[in-house]
Structures are given as C-alpha cells and as structure tokens.
Write a protein that holds these residues in place. Structure first.
Motif, PDB file in Angstrom:
ATOM      1  N   ASN A  10       0.830  -1.206   0.000  1.00  0.00           N
ATOM      2  CA  ASN A  10       0.000   0.000   0.000  1.00  0.00           C
ATOM      3  C   ASN A  10       0.861   1.251   0.000  1.00  0.00           C
ATOM      4  O   ASN A  10       0.548   2.234  -0.662  1.00  0.00           O
ATOM      5  CB  ASN A  10      -0.954  -0.015   1.190  1.00  0.00           C
ATOM      6  CG  ASN A  10      -2.228  -0.761   0.821  1.00  0.00           C
ATOM      7  OD1 ASN A  10      -2.446  -1.060  -0.364  1.00  0.00           O
ATOM      8  ND2 ASN A  10      -3.050  -1.070   1.810  1.00  0.00           N
ATOM      9  N   ASP A  11       1.981   1.177   0.757  1.00  0.00           N
ATOM     10  CA  ASP A  11       2.904   2.325   0.736  1.00  0.00           C
ATOM     11  C   ASP A  11       3.359   2.622  -0.679  1.00  0.00           C
ATOM     12  O   ASP A  11       3.323   3.751  -1.139  1.00  0.00           O
ATOM     13  CB  ASP A  11       4.135   2.031   1.598  1.00  0.00           C
ATOM     14  CG  ASP A  11       3.803   2.052   3.083  1.00  0.00           C
ATOM     15  OD1 ASP A  11       2.662   2.470   3.410  1.00  0.00           O
ATOM     16  OD2 ASP A  11       4.652   1.607   3.887  1.00  0.00           O
TER      17      ASP A  11
ATOM     18  N   SER B  94       0.651   4.065  -2.903  1.00  0.00           N
ATOM     19  CA  SER B  94       0.375   5.495  -2.719  1.00  0.00           C
ATOM     20  C   SER B  94       1.534   6.356  -3.226  1.00  0.00           C
ATOM     21  O   SER B  94       1.371   7.523  -3.538  1.00  0.00           O
ATOM     22  CB  SER B  94       0.021   5.817  -1.265  1.00  0.00           C
ATOM     23  OG  SER B  94       0.788   5.047  -0.394  1.00  0.00           O
TER      24      SER B  94
END
Ligand code: PHE
Length: 339
Positions: free
Chosen positions: A38-39, A42
């Motif tokens: 997810n890091d 994004s």
C-alpha cells in the motif's frame, strides 16, 4: 526505488515460515492495510511519468509474489497438520477397514478339506464340463442304463458326449486314471442338475467326493472314516449306513448322522426321527477300478459323496439354498466372523 522493490520480491520469494503466526506477520508486512504494498501504491502518483510503467509492473510482481507465498505456506502447513493429526494421537480410534467375508460354501469346503487332510487325504479337482465317459460310462453307467435318469443332466446340445458334470464322482475316475494306489483323495466342486429351482434344490450345487483305494480296504474302514468325519464336523459320532444303490459302488449305502432330538430345530431338520442323511457311499465297484486301469484283484477301495450346500445350510441355519448363489451382501456379511 525500483531496485528496492526488486530486492523485496527476492526476499518474499525466499521467505519460509513454520507457524500460522509467522505467515500472518509476513502477510501483514506486505499485504496489510499499512503494509509495504500500500505504501508503494500510494507512492505511485509521485513517480516520474516515464518510470510509471516499470514501477507499476514491479509492484504488481511484488504483490503477486507475496500473495503466492502466503498461499503456498498456508497449504504446506495445513497438509502437515493433517499428517500430525493422524500420527500424533496414538489413542485415536482407527478408521475401520472394510474386509470381505468368505462365502459359506468356501467355509464349509475348507473345514471338510482340513478334516480329511488330517488323515492323509489330498485334494483333487476336475473340469465342470465333462465327457460322457468320466461322468457316466466309466462309473458303471453305460448308455441306456436306467440309473442315468436319477441325475437330470444338462447336455451340450450339439454334442451329447459333452455335459455339465452331475456329480464329482467324475473326478475320482480322472484321479484313478492318472494315479496308482494307494489313493486317498477328496474332490470338492460344483455340479449341475436340470432341476426346478426352489428353496431346497438348485440347478447347481456343490459336492465333495472321497476316494480311498489300497490293498485290503474294507467296509469297516469306510465306516470308521465317516464316523471320524461326522465327529469332527458336527460333533456327532453316531452314524448309520442304510443300504442303497449306486451303480459305481457295491455294496452302497446312504450315510445318516444321528443328530438327536434335543431341540425343536432337531425335530424339524430330522423330521422327528433324530436321523439326518448327509450323503452316499460304498465300496468302489471292481468294474470301475478296471475301467480306470486299477487291478481289482489286488486293490479295493471305498468312495463317498456329500452335498456341501446342505451341510452349510445345516450348520449356519440357512433356510433357502438360493441365498448361496444370489450374492446378496446382507447375507454374505454375516459370515465375517466365520473361519
Ligand atoms: N455321486 C453320488 C451322487 O451324486 C454320491 C456318491 C459318491 C455315492 C460316491 C457313493 C459313492 O449322488
């Protein structure tokens, strides 16, 4: 950053785990809400346009590597658990193994073979499709002999010389043709007669024939042998030999066992007499010995024949002979505990 992700892919691929907890920690690290993927996702908007394509490919590769790893490790652990579950608990009741049962005909046949092998009889066999000679002529039943009518024979339509054997006496002919005395043999097997099928009789059934040929064999030997047999088989030692007629024996007799009248069943099966017929016997007719190339001046012998189905029905209280050939498992299963 792309190189870093490639390193992570290699790391994920090399990862191993021993427990559910370790797998879960791995999953959270990579795939969790606040996980590495997810890091990176994004981060995507900040990547320079010309690198977006490659960046997209590597993070997707990382995602797939992490997911595949989690699935593979979970599966591996589960299969280990199944194995451990089975072998760790040694008090766990075993899974029942389905074993078959011997057929009552085989059970009784084997008992008879055991009893006679203890007194030196071997087992001989012959074909079920016989010729006239072995089933009739050699046994002192020439063509047109009225006693042939006693046994309703199935003939092969195109060749009246070939038939389905009506008794296992055909095997004693074959045995004598191929062996010289001393002869001690029993011949169990299936026989055929053209009879109406009912609870009491069938168009095929099983017999066991006994044959003993040596020097000086007498009727007393026959009686002793039969008495030994009935004692071993039924626990009954009282027998009676009733004069009868068979073309291949002289003298001939029917074998009766004294069954007793202790119970209601005894009354029923002996028709209130206490006596039960179990077969026929006699001293082998010298003509039969000569037909089989045995010197009737030097040798004598006895023969007997019994119905295996009848004995099985008697011992196992089977009320209908048809049950023996219908192969209904509900019937056959009941013999699991027999020998
Ligand atoms: N073969 C005879 C039958 O089937 C039985 C028997 C055998 C009689 C041997 C005497 C001797 O009826």
């Amino acid at each position: 950053m792309i190189d870093k992700i490639k390193e992570l892919i290699a790391e994920a691929e090399a990862f191993t785990a021993q427990s559910k907890e370790e797998i879960e920690a791995f999953r959270i690290k990579y795939l969790g809400k606040k996980g590495l993927l997810n890091d990176y996702f994004s981060e995507f908007k900040n990547v320079a346009n010309d690198q977006k394509k490659e960046f997209g490919q590597v993070i997707n590769a990382l995602k797939k590597a992490a997911e595949d790893k989690v699935n593979a490790l979970r599966e591996e652990l589960e299969s280990k658990e199944v194995v451990n579950g089975v072998y760790n608990d040694l008090s766990r009741p075993g899974a029942p193994i389905h074993i078959g049962a011997r057929h009552p005909i085989s059970i009784v046949k084997n008992q008879i073979i055991d009893i006679f092998s203890n007194i030196g009889f071997n087992v001989s066999e012959g074909p079920e499709i016989e010729d006239d000679w072995h089933n009739f002529t050699a046994l002192n039943l020439p063509e047109y002999h009225p006693a042939r009518d006693m046994q309703d024979t199935f003939f092969i339509q195109t060749n009246p010389d070939i038939l389905l054997r009506t008794h296992t006496s055909s095997v004693q002919v074959r045995y004598m043709e191929n062996n010289q005395p001393p002869i001690r043999t029993i011949s169990p097997g299936r026989v055929y007669r053209n009879e109406a099928i009912s609870a009491r009789s069938h168009c095929f059934f099983h017999q066991v024939e006994g044959l003993y040929i040596d020097k000086d064999v007498s009727f007393a030997d026959l009686k002793q042998t039969l008495q030994y047999f009935t004692t071993q088989m039924f626990g009954k030692s009282k027998i009676r030999l009733r004069p009868s007629y068979f073309p291949f024996t002289e003298p001939s007799a029917e074998i009766d066992v004294y069954w007793g009248l202790a119970t209601e069943t005894d009354y029923r099966i002996t028709k209130g007499t206490g006596w039960l017929e179990i077969g026929g016997c006699g001293m082998v007719d010298p003509n039969v010995l000569e037909n089989c190339n045995i010197d009737s001046k030097a040798y004598s012998g006895f023969a007997f024949g019994m119905g295996i189905d009848r004995i099985a029905m008697l011992l196992h209280q089977i009320g209908d002979i048809r049950l023996l050939s219908e192969n209904d498992v509900r019937f056959l299963e009941q013999f699991k505990n027999a020998l």
